[in-house]
Design a protein around this motif. Sequence first.
Motif, PDB file in Angstrom:
ATOM      1  N   SER A 220     -12.311   2.074   7.777  1.00  0.00           N
ATOM      2  CA  SER A 220     -12.289   0.610   7.638  1.00  0.00           C
ATOM      3  C   SER A 220     -11.285   0.146   6.587  1.00  0.00           C
ATOM      4  O   SER A 220     -10.955  -1.033   6.528  1.00  0.00           O
ATOM      5  N   GLN A 221     -10.788   1.045   5.758  1.00  0.00           N
ATOM      6  CA  GLN A 221      -9.804   0.687   4.723  1.00  0.00           C
ATOM      7  C   GLN A 221      -8.378   0.626   5.272  1.00  0.00           C
ATOM      8  O   GLN A 221      -7.467   0.176   4.574  1.00  0.00           O
ATOM      9  N   ALA A 222      -8.183   1.062   6.497  1.00  0.00           N
ATOM     10  CA  ALA A 222      -6.828   1.203   7.045  1.00  0.00           C
ATOM     11  C   ALA A 222      -6.048  -0.105   7.053  1.00  0.00           C
ATOM     12  O   ALA A 222      -4.857  -0.121   6.726  1.00  0.00           O
ATOM     13  N   ASP A 223      -6.671  -1.207   7.418  1.00  0.00           N
ATOM     14  CA  ASP A 223      -5.941  -2.478   7.490  1.00  0.00           C
ATOM     15  C   ASP A 223      -5.465  -2.935   6.119  1.00  0.00           C
ATOM     16  O   ASP A 223      -4.311  -3.336   5.951  1.00  0.00           O
ATOM     17  N   VAL A 224      -6.338  -2.870   5.125  1.00  0.00           N
ATOM     18  CA  VAL A 224      -5.945  -3.278   3.763  1.00  0.00           C
ATOM     19  C   VAL A 224      -4.882  -2.329   3.233  1.00  0.00           C
ATOM     20  O   VAL A 224      -3.885  -2.756   2.638  1.00  0.00           O
ATOM     21  N   ASN A 225      -5.072  -1.033   3.461  1.00  0.00           N
ATOM     22  CA  ASN A 225      -4.079  -0.050   3.033  1.00  0.00           C
ATOM     23  C   ASN A 225      -2.719  -0.361   3.653  1.00  0.00           C
ATOM     24  O   ASN A 225      -1.704  -0.377   2.955  1.00  0.00           O
ATOM     25  N   GLY A 226      -2.694  -0.623   4.955  1.00  0.00           N
ATOM     26  CA  GLY A 226      -1.430  -0.924   5.634  1.00  0.00           C
ATOM     27  C   GLY A 226      -0.776  -2.185   5.107  1.00  0.00           C
ATOM     28  O   GLY A 226       0.438  -2.227   4.915  1.00  0.00           O
ATOM     29  N   ARG A 227      -1.578  -3.213   4.852  1.00  0.00           N
ATOM     30  CA  ARG A 227      -1.029  -4.463   4.332  1.00  0.00           C
ATOM     31  C   ARG A 227      -0.391  -4.242   2.957  1.00  0.00           C
ATOM     32  O   ARG A 227       0.745  -4.676   2.708  1.00  0.00           O
ATOM     33  N   ILE A 228      -1.091  -3.552   2.071  1.00  0.00           N
ATOM     34  CA  ILE A 228      -0.561  -3.321   0.718  1.00  0.00           C
ATOM     35  C   ILE A 228       0.658  -2.410   0.778  1.00  0.00           C
ATOM     36  O   ILE A 228       1.653  -2.650   0.085  1.00  0.00           O
ATOM     37  N   ARG A 229       0.617  -1.377   1.627  1.00  0.00           N
ATOM     38  CA  ARG A 229       1.776  -0.497   1.760  1.00  0.00           C
ATOM     39  C   ARG A 229       2.992  -1.282   2.220  1.00  0.00           C
ATOM     40  O   ARG A 229       4.087  -1.145   1.669  1.00  0.00           O
ATOM     41  N   ARG A 230       2.817  -2.148   3.229  1.00  0.00           N
ATOM     42  CA  ARG A 230       3.958  -2.953   3.717  1.00  0.00           C
ATOM     43  C   ARG A 230       4.469  -3.896   2.626  1.00  0.00           C
ATOM     44  O   ARG A 230       5.678  -4.114   2.506  1.00  0.00           O
ATOM     45  N   GLU A 231       3.566  -4.466   1.817  1.00  0.00           N
ATOM     46  CA  GLU A 231       3.999  -5.322   0.695  1.00  0.00           C
ATOM     47  C   GLU A 231       4.831  -4.516  -0.286  1.00  0.00           C
ATOM     48  O   GLU A 231       5.854  -4.993  -0.785  1.00  0.00           O
ATOM     49  N   ARG A 232       4.398  -3.312  -0.584  1.00  0.00           N
ATOM     50  CA  ARG A 232       5.102  -2.476  -1.561  1.00  0.00           C
ATOM     51  C   ARG A 232       6.431  -1.948  -1.016  1.00  0.00           C
ATOM     52  O   ARG A 232       7.403  -1.848  -1.753  1.00  0.00           O
ATOM     53  N   LEU A 233       6.470  -1.612   0.275  1.00  0.00           N
ATOM     54  CA  LEU A 233       7.677  -1.030   0.855  1.00  0.00           C
ATOM     55  C   LEU A 233       8.689  -2.059   1.338  1.00  0.00           C
ATOM     56  O   LEU A 233       9.865  -1.743   1.483  1.00  0.00           O
ATOM     57  N   GLY A 234       8.248  -3.273   1.612  1.00  0.00           N
ATOM     58  CA  GLY A 234       9.161  -4.265   2.179  1.00  0.00           C
ATOM     59  C   GLY A 234       9.674  -3.780   3.524  1.00  0.00           C
ATOM     60  O   GLY A 234       8.899  -3.369   4.377  1.00  0.00           O
ATOM     61  N   ASP A 235      10.999  -3.786   3.709  1.00  0.00           N
ATOM     62  CA  ASP A 235      11.600  -3.355   4.973  1.00  0.00           C
ATOM     63  C   ASP A 235      11.814  -1.841   5.049  1.00  0.00           C
ATOM     64  O   ASP A 235      12.257  -1.333   6.071  1.00  0.00           O
ATOM     65  N   HIS A 236      11.525  -1.140   3.973  1.00  0.00           N
ATOM     66  CA  HIS A 236      11.723   0.312   3.937  1.00  0.00           C
ATOM     67  C   HIS A 236      10.685   0.999   4.826  1.00  0.00           C
ATOM     68  O   HIS A 236       9.507   0.659   4.790  1.00  0.00           O
ATOM     69  N   ARG A 237      11.115   1.952   5.643  1.00  0.00           N
ATOM     70  CA  ARG A 237      10.238   2.612   6.605  1.00  0.00           C
ATOM     71  C   ARG A 237      10.360   4.136   6.514  1.00  0.00           C
ATOM     72  O   ARG A 237      11.047   4.761   7.314  1.00  0.00           O
ATOM     73  N   PRO A 238       9.677   4.770   5.560  1.00  0.00           N
ATOM     74  CA  PRO A 238       9.695   6.236   5.501  1.00  0.00           C
ATOM     75  C   PRO A 238       8.796   6.847   6.572  1.00  0.00           C
ATOM     76  O   PRO A 238       8.060   6.135   7.260  1.00  0.00           O
ATOM     77  N   ALA A 239       8.834   8.167   6.701  1.00  0.00           N
ATOM     78  CA  ALA A 239       7.873   8.863   7.558  1.00  0.00           C
ATOM     79  C   ALA A 239       6.494   8.682   6.922  1.00  0.00           C
ATOM     80  O   ALA A 239       6.372   8.577   5.695  1.00  0.00           O
ATOM     81  N   LEU A 240       5.446   8.655   7.759  1.00  0.00           N
ATOM     82  CA  LEU A 240       4.123   8.261   7.255  1.00  0.00           C
ATOM     83  C   LEU A 240       3.009   8.991   7.990  1.00  0.00           C
ATOM     84  O   LEU A 240       3.070   9.163   9.209  1.00  0.00           O
ATOM     85  N   THR A 241       2.003   9.399   7.230  1.00  0.00           N
ATOM     86  CA  THR A 241       0.776   9.956   7.787  1.00  0.00           C
ATOM     87  C   THR A 241      -0.393   9.341   7.032  1.00  0.00           C
ATOM     88  O   THR A 241      -0.335   9.216   5.804  1.00  0.00           O
ATOM     89  N   VAL A 242      -1.439   8.949   7.765  1.00  0.00           N
ATOM     90  CA  VAL A 242      -2.664   8.441   7.155  1.00  0.00           C
ATOM     91  C   VAL A 242      -3.827   9.221   7.758  1.00  0.00           C
ATOM     92  O   VAL A 242      -3.934   9.325   8.981  1.00  0.00           O
ATOM     93  N   VAL A 243      -4.674   9.782   6.894  1.00  0.00           N
ATOM     94  CA  VAL A 243      -5.837  10.532   7.354  1.00  0.00           C
ATOM     95  C   VAL A 243      -7.076  10.077   6.592  1.00  0.00           C
ATOM     96  O   VAL A 243      -6.974   9.559   5.481  1.00  0.00           O
ATOM     97  N   VAL A 244      -8.233  10.284   7.201  1.00  0.00           N
ATOM     98  CA  VAL A 244      -9.504   9.948   6.560  1.00  0.00           C
ATOM     99  C   VAL A 244     -10.138  11.250   6.089  1.00  0.00           C
ATOM    100  O   VAL A 244     -10.271  12.201   6.860  1.00  0.00           O
ATOM    101  N   VAL A 245     -10.509  11.286   4.809  1.00  0.00           N
ATOM    102  CA  VAL A 245     -11.020  12.496   4.164  1.00  0.00           C
ATOM    103  C   VAL A 245     -12.117  12.144   3.162  1.00  0.00           C
ATOM    104  O   VAL A 245     -12.426  10.978   2.941  1.00  0.00           O
ATOM    105  N   GLN A 246     -12.607  13.159   2.506  1.00  0.00           N
ATOM    106  CA  GLN A 246     -13.487  12.959   1.358  1.00  0.00           C
ATOM    107  C   GLN A 246     -12.690  13.358   0.122  1.00  0.00           C
ATOM    108  O   GLN A 246     -12.119  14.447   0.074  1.00  0.00           O
ATOM    109  N   THR A 247     -12.608  12.475  -0.877  1.00  0.00           N
ATOM    110  CA  THR A 247     -11.846  12.776  -2.089  1.00  0.00           C
ATOM    111  C   THR A 247     -12.687  13.607  -3.047  1.00  0.00           C
ATOM    112  O   THR A 247     -13.907  13.720  -2.900  1.00  0.00           O
ATOM    113  N   LEU A 248     -12.026  14.186  -4.058  1.00  0.00           N
ATOM    114  CA  LEU A 248     -12.730  15.029  -5.025  1.00  0.00           C
ATOM    115  C   LEU A 248     -13.739  14.249  -5.865  1.00  0.00           C
ATOM    116  O   LEU A 248     -14.764  14.775  -6.251  1.00  0.00           O
TER     117      LEU A 248
END
Length: 127
Positions: free
Chosen positions: A85-113
Amino acid sequence: MIVRRHDPAGVAPSIGGYTHGLDLPAGARLIFVSGQIPVAPDGSVPADFASQCNAVWDNIGAVLASADMKIDNLVKITTYLTDRSQADVNGRIRRERLGDHRPALTVVVVQTLESQWLLEIEAVAAA
């Protein structure tokens, strides 16, 4: 630095603001940014996801700056989320931070330490 982008016609178009592949010139200087967590320099961790996401991007920016690089130098980003459920907010903030820059990208759902961390992002930058 001239980076060749590879978004071939035989692959579905990217929908998340990324490039399918990047080709770096010979002799490019690389920095591998370890997984950055949402911990501020004072040790605090923001409570909400958007604030944690911004804290992680601030940390990435600081690591890049220490190598005389910027967000535009990123060529690969791997994001680890604790909840889909965090994917949309994550994507919005990433696009704000990157602007028009488009690097290679992977997003996965995990359990953090640590259960209070809602995401972690690692990256590779080139100059």
